[in-house]
Motif scaffolding. Structure first.
Motif, PDB file in Angstrom:
ATOM      1  N   MET A   1       6.412  -6.661   5.986  1.00  0.00           N
ATOM      2  CA  MET A   1       5.913  -5.077   6.285  1.00  0.00           C
ATOM      3  C   MET A   1       4.502  -5.036   6.604  1.00  0.00           C
ATOM      4  N   TYR A   2       3.523  -4.385   7.123  1.00  0.00           N
ATOM      5  CA  TYR A   2       2.651  -3.795   7.417  1.00  0.00           C
ATOM      6  C   TYR A   2       2.897  -2.425   6.994  1.00  0.00           C
ATOM      7  N   GLY A  15       0.910  -4.319   2.269  1.00  0.00           N
ATOM      8  CA  GLY A  15       1.037  -3.026   0.694  1.00  0.00           C
ATOM      9  C   GLY A  15       0.256  -3.260   0.090  1.00  0.00           C
ATOM     10  N   PRO A  16       0.057  -4.372  -0.381  1.00  0.00           N
ATOM     11  CA  PRO A  16      -1.035  -4.400  -1.715  1.00  0.00           C
ATOM     12  C   PRO A  16      -2.130  -4.011  -0.784  1.00  0.00           C
ATOM     13  N   GLN A  17      -2.554  -4.427   0.064  1.00  0.00           N
ATOM     14  CA  GLN A  17      -3.804  -3.829   0.353  1.00  0.00           C
ATOM     15  C   GLN A  17      -3.893  -2.208   0.325  1.00  0.00           C
ATOM     16  N   ASP A  26     -11.396   4.323   7.696  1.00  0.00           N
ATOM     17  CA  ASP A  26     -11.582   5.612   8.760  1.00  0.00           C
ATOM     18  C   ASP A  26     -11.323   6.660   8.726  1.00  0.00           C
ATOM     19  N   GLY A  27     -10.791   6.503   7.777  1.00  0.00           N
ATOM     20  CA  GLY A  27     -10.380   8.048   6.627  1.00  0.00           C
ATOM     21  C   GLY A  27      -9.380   8.415   6.862  1.00  0.00           C
ATOM     22  N   GLY A  28      -8.158   7.728   7.606  1.00  0.00           N
ATOM     23  CA  GLY A  28      -6.976   8.227   7.774  1.00  0.00           C
ATOM     24  C   GLY A  28      -5.664   7.356   6.558  1.00  0.00           C
ATOM     25  N   LEU A  29      -5.205   7.851   6.553  1.00  0.00           N
ATOM     26  CA  LEU A  29      -4.012   7.866   5.528  1.00  0.00           C
ATOM     27  C   LEU A  29      -2.714   6.494   5.922  1.00  0.00           C
ATOM     28  N   TYR A  30      -2.354   5.168   4.880  1.00  0.00           N
ATOM     29  CA  TYR A  30      -1.858   4.288   5.072  1.00  0.00           C
ATOM     30  C   TYR A  30      -0.504   5.417   5.862  1.00  0.00           C
ATOM     31  N   LEU A  61      11.535  -2.435  -1.170  1.00  0.00           N
ATOM     32  CA  LEU A  61      11.999  -2.495   0.657  1.00  0.00           C
ATOM     33  C   LEU A  61      10.611  -1.870   1.083  1.00  0.00           C
ATOM     34  N   TYR A  62       9.058  -1.233   0.326  1.00  0.00           N
ATOM     35  CA  TYR A  62       7.914  -1.326   1.100  1.00  0.00           C
ATOM     36  C   TYR A  62       7.401  -2.418   0.588  1.00  0.00           C
ATOM     37  N   LEU A  63       6.900  -2.868  -0.639  1.00  0.00           N
ATOM     38  CA  LEU A  63       6.163  -3.734  -1.600  1.00  0.00           C
ATOM     39  C   LEU A  63       6.486  -5.291  -1.740  1.00  0.00           C
TER      40      LEU A  63
END
Ligand SMILES: *Cc1c(COP(=O)(O)O)cnc(C)c1O
Length: 492
Positions: A1-2, A15-17, A26-30, A61-63
């Protein structure tokens, strides 16, 4: 999962990162590269689970990297709640309230902020990251206290919270001024929430500040809902509410359910959107705003325009003109166009406004419906709920209830609906009494007692005990002083 940034799809992190970083460079949201599917078998399995098990399942599921530690973490986090962390209360045949305020600070922010410290600490452990973390928070009232409580004395972390000096309720302010713990600091900022949020975003973006902190072995992270680790636990309660209603025999698996969400920074309702992308059978998502109705205008007209007067209302956690998490939704509806999302966010910063295409707006209105309630309408809804159903709502939840009434009159939709109840009425006792048509005692603690007499809902001990708790954090600063405040090592 990226995970990828809403402003640059090229840079992928795990996910952990994403949890440790908070905001992308870049100021964006993951955002997740893909949405995991929750199929019928998963739903049936989850139906028999406890709340911590459901939360661990969805977060896992996400991490997946943290899979082994999620259940014990969720059990500890939700063990801090009274009884059921997310009870569904039915008030009439097709209307329910999902109460998310039975945690340590009595607002829905606890649903994520009791778990986030575990997600952050375990993510750092997974990455072999030995750096300390400075959690920086801008709060419109409830996030600050929930972050302080969640991270209090968590090894390897420090928390600094900024709240608008006169934009929060008396109880919210007292909760933060009296916070205990060796790793916490709080200051009031002269201005409104957007001033506090902008100042904190500038701190995150400052290379000088980061360098100075690095010398002390600290890196920034965020407990605001821009952090993926804050958002992902919120997805779980939408599944949980759905399953509770099915389990109670009120609805069949697969039937549609609407959610009406009192909205400010757009984190809570975004979690509902993500749940629907994962397969939860959602009918409509009703985005409820107070008089600061920038989101209503956006969903209805396609233009996000923050250049307008800012109003202070009795739902301060929704007094927001720049809803940070909308960026994640824009990214999705643009067909995940990172360059376009970056351009729109630049326009917002430089001119205060941007516009989406007619096609995007049409796509949005298939799922979302937006409305707002002014102070009077919201007060009326609060009074009506108590009169008709004996249900006592706080002034944020009553905004959603009022907007939901408007939705039903406009659309005639009779799909079962869950109104998300986001705070204990005791956090806003004086306003609640006023809405109920009661006389309001001058003293905040007398107001608590009076609300208890009127409603027979017991006052939470942690609020009544604030009366005698030592006032520890009394600093009021200008937004230009926040870098100095962050760097000063003075502890109160
Ligand atoms: C934070 C908050 C909201 C708004 O939630 P967002 O995720 O910011 O949209 C609504 N009600 C209460 C009580 C809150 O604390």
């Amino acid at each position: 999962m990226y995970y990828i940034s809403t402003r640059n799809k090229g840079a992928r992190v795990t996910g952990p990162q994403a949890v440790v970083a908070g905001l992308a460079p870049d100021g964006g949201l993951y955002v997740p590269e893909t949405f995991p599917e929750v199929g019928e078998a998963d739903m049936r399995a989850m139906a028999d689970m406890s709340y911590p098990e459901r939360a661990a399942f969805i977060v896992g599921l996400y991490l997946p990297e943290l899979k082994d530690v999620l259940l014990p973490s969720a059990e500890k986090a939700y063990g801090r709640f009274e009884d059921d962390p997310a009870p569904v209360v039915q008030v009439d045949e097709d209307t329910y309230f999902l109460e998310l305020w039975h945690g340590p600070t009595h607002a829905f922010k606890d649903m994520a902020l009791t778990l986030l410290p575990y997600l952050l600490t375990e993510s750092k452990r997974y990455l072999g990251d030995k750096e300390g973390t400075l959690i920086l928070v801008a709060t419109s009232g409830d996030t600050g206290k929930a972050a302080l409580e969640g991270f209090r004395d968590v090894p390897g972390t420090e928390v600094t919270v900024f709240y608008p000096s006169d934009g929060v309720s008396a109880m919210q302010k007292l909760q933060m001024m009296t916070q205990t713990g060796g790793n916490v600091r709080v200051a009031a900022i002269r201005g409104n929430f957007d001033d506090a949020q902008t100042a904190v975003k500038n701190a995150f973006a400052s290379p000088e500040l980061s360098a100075a902190l690095k010398k002390r072995g600290l890196a920034f992270s965020s407990a605001n809902s821009i952090n993926w680790g804050r958002l992902v636990p919120q997805i779980a309660y939408y599944f949980s509410a759905y399953l509770d209603i099915v389990n109670a025999g009120k609805m069949k698996m697969g039937d549609k359910l609407n959610f009406a969400v009192p909205t400010g920074n757009f984190g809570n309702i975004l979690a509902a959107y993500y749940a629907s992308r994962m397969g939860l059978p959602v009918g409509r998502l009703i985005c409820a705003s107070n008089r600061n109705n920038v989101l209503t205008d956006f969903f209805r007209g396609g233009e996000y325009d923050s250049r307008r007067e800012f109003y202070k209302t009795m739902s301060p956690s929704m007094d927001i003109l720049v809803s940070s998490n909308l960026e994640r939704l824009l990214f999705e509806i643009s067909g995940r166009d990172d360059a376009l999302t970056a351009q729109r966010m630049r326009a917002l910063k430089e001119t205060g406004t941007y516009t989406v295409t007619a096609r995007e707006r049409a796509a949005l209105s298939e799922l979302f419906w937006a409305g707002y309630a002014d102070e009077e309408t919201s007060a009326e809804a609060l009074g009506n709920l108590f009169e008709e159903y004996g249900y006592i709502a706080d002034p944020h939840t009553s905004v959603a209830a009022a907007v939901f009434d408007g939705y039903v009159s406009e659309t005639g939709d009779d799909t079962p609906t869950v109104i998300v109840s986001t705070a204990s009425p005791y956090k806003f006792a004086r306003d609640v009494l006023k809405c109920l048509g009661e006389t309001v005692p001058d003293d905040d603690f007398k107001a608590l007692k009076k609300l208890e007499d009127v409603t027979a809902l017991p006052v939470p001990d942690s609020l009544s005990s604030l009366q005698t708790a030592p006032r520890r954090f009394t600093a009021v600063i200008d937004k230009t002083e926040i870098f100095d405040f962050i760097l000063s090592e003075e502890k109160q």
